[in-house]
Design a protein around this motif. Sequence first.
Motif, PDB file in Angstrom:
ATOM      1  N   PHE A   1       0.823  -1.212   0.000  1.00 13.65           N
ATOM      2  CA  PHE A   1       0.000   0.000   0.000  1.00 13.65           C
ATOM      3  C   PHE A   1       0.857   1.262   0.000  1.00 13.65           C
ATOM      4  N   ALA A   2       2.051   1.206   0.614  1.00 21.00           N
ATOM      5  CA  ALA A   2       2.984   2.345   0.527  1.00 21.00           C
ATOM      6  C   ALA A   2       3.466   2.513  -0.908  1.00 21.00           C
ATOM      7  N   GLN A   3       3.830   1.406  -1.555  1.00 21.03           N
ATOM      8  CA  GLN A   3       4.252   1.470  -2.960  1.00 21.03           C
ATOM      9  C   GLN A   3       3.125   1.996  -3.839  1.00 21.03           C
ATOM     10  N   GLY A   4       1.923   1.479  -3.635  1.00 28.58           N
ATOM     11  CA  GLY A   4       0.781   1.902  -4.441  1.00 28.58           C
ATOM     12  C   GLY A   4       0.447   3.372  -4.263  1.00 28.58           C
ATOM     13  N   ALA A   5       0.485   3.841  -3.023  1.00 29.53           N
ATOM     14  CA  ALA A   5       0.183   5.256  -2.761  1.00 29.53           C
ATOM     15  C   ALA A   5       1.222   6.155  -3.415  1.00 29.53           C
ATOM     16  N   PHE A   6       2.490   5.777  -3.296  1.00 27.67           N
ATOM     17  CA  PHE A   6       3.540   6.586  -3.930  1.00 27.67           C
ATOM     18  C   PHE A   6       3.381   6.571  -5.448  1.00 27.67           C
ATOM     19  N   ALA A   7       3.128   5.389  -6.012  1.00 25.84           N
ATOM     20  CA  ALA A   7       2.943   5.285  -7.468  1.00 25.84           C
ATOM     21  C   ALA A   7       1.764   6.132  -7.925  1.00 25.84           C
ATOM     22  N   ALA A   8       0.668   6.081  -7.171  1.00 21.03           N
ATOM     23  CA  ALA A   8      -0.515   6.866  -7.549  1.00 21.03           C
ATOM     24  C   ALA A   8      -0.189   8.355  -7.567  1.00 21.03           C
ATOM     25  N   VAL A   9       0.405   8.856  -6.505  1.00 17.68           N
ATOM     26  CA  VAL A   9       0.699  10.295  -6.418  1.00 17.68           C
ATOM     27  C   VAL A   9       1.697  10.721  -7.491  1.00 17.68           C
ATOM     28  N   SER A  10       2.788   9.974  -7.657  1.00 17.63           N
ATOM     29  CA  SER A  10       3.795  10.377  -8.652  1.00 17.63           C
ATOM     30  C   SER A  10       3.252  10.260 -10.075  1.00 17.63           C
ATOM     31  N   ASN A  11       2.454   9.238 -10.351  1.00 15.27           N
ATOM     32  CA  ASN A  11       1.863   9.097 -11.686  1.00 15.27           C
ATOM     33  C   ASN A  11       0.812  10.164 -11.961  1.00 15.27           C
ATOM     34  N   ILE A  12       0.041  10.530 -10.954  1.00 15.53           N
ATOM     35  CA  ILE A  12      -0.951  11.601 -11.121  1.00 15.53           C
ATOM     36  C   ILE A  12      -0.254  12.910 -11.470  1.00 15.53           C
ATOM     37  N   ILE A  13       0.816  13.223 -10.746  1.00 22.31           N
ATOM     38  CA  ILE A  13       1.543  14.477 -11.003  1.00 22.31           C
ATOM     39  C   ILE A  13       2.186  14.461 -12.382  1.00 22.31           C
TER      40      ILE A  13
END
Length: 184
Positions: free
Chosen positions: A145-157
């Motif tokens: 979930f830490a990996q997923g949250a980071f991926a989501a935020v960085s990919n959104i930006i």
Amino acid sequence: MGKNQLSIKSIVAIGIGAALFFVLGRFVAIPSPIPNTTINIQYAILGLFGVIFGPVVGVLAGLIGHILIDLSWGSPWWSWIIASAVYGLIIGFSSKYVNIEEGNFGKKEIIGFNGFQIAGHAVAWILVAPVLDILIYSEPVNKVFAQGAFAAVSNIISTAVVGTILLAAYAKTRTGAGSLKKED
């Protein structure tokens, strides 16, 4: 040709989209502080192809491109491959709401595109990838979930910045309906 068959245009778009996704994902991935997670710009390209060609192209370009990335590193990581396909599907549905082919990419279209890409990344990386990591690979819950949250935020930006720029540039190459006037 039957209704359920892909057009030549779509097949070519899938090939080019998957190739660009692969090249950017393999050679332009930026290391992050989260293990086994990178900052990526290939989702901006997938966004462009999804908006222009729709959900089928989005799914297949994301799926094939991510498989190629993983194979180039050794073996496929199916949970994240499926998540890329889910993102391609969701961003592909934006093609119904963002009419880029007529050269329109103003505030309404920018908000629409970014709404879809935010939703797509949230579903793909905060829900699909971590849950499948747990179910398929028995990965630790906190880690995925830490990996997923980071991926989501960085990919959104990255998609908001690069994808919006690419779509604005593409829209400028399109001619709107009724924009040509007959000279007297």
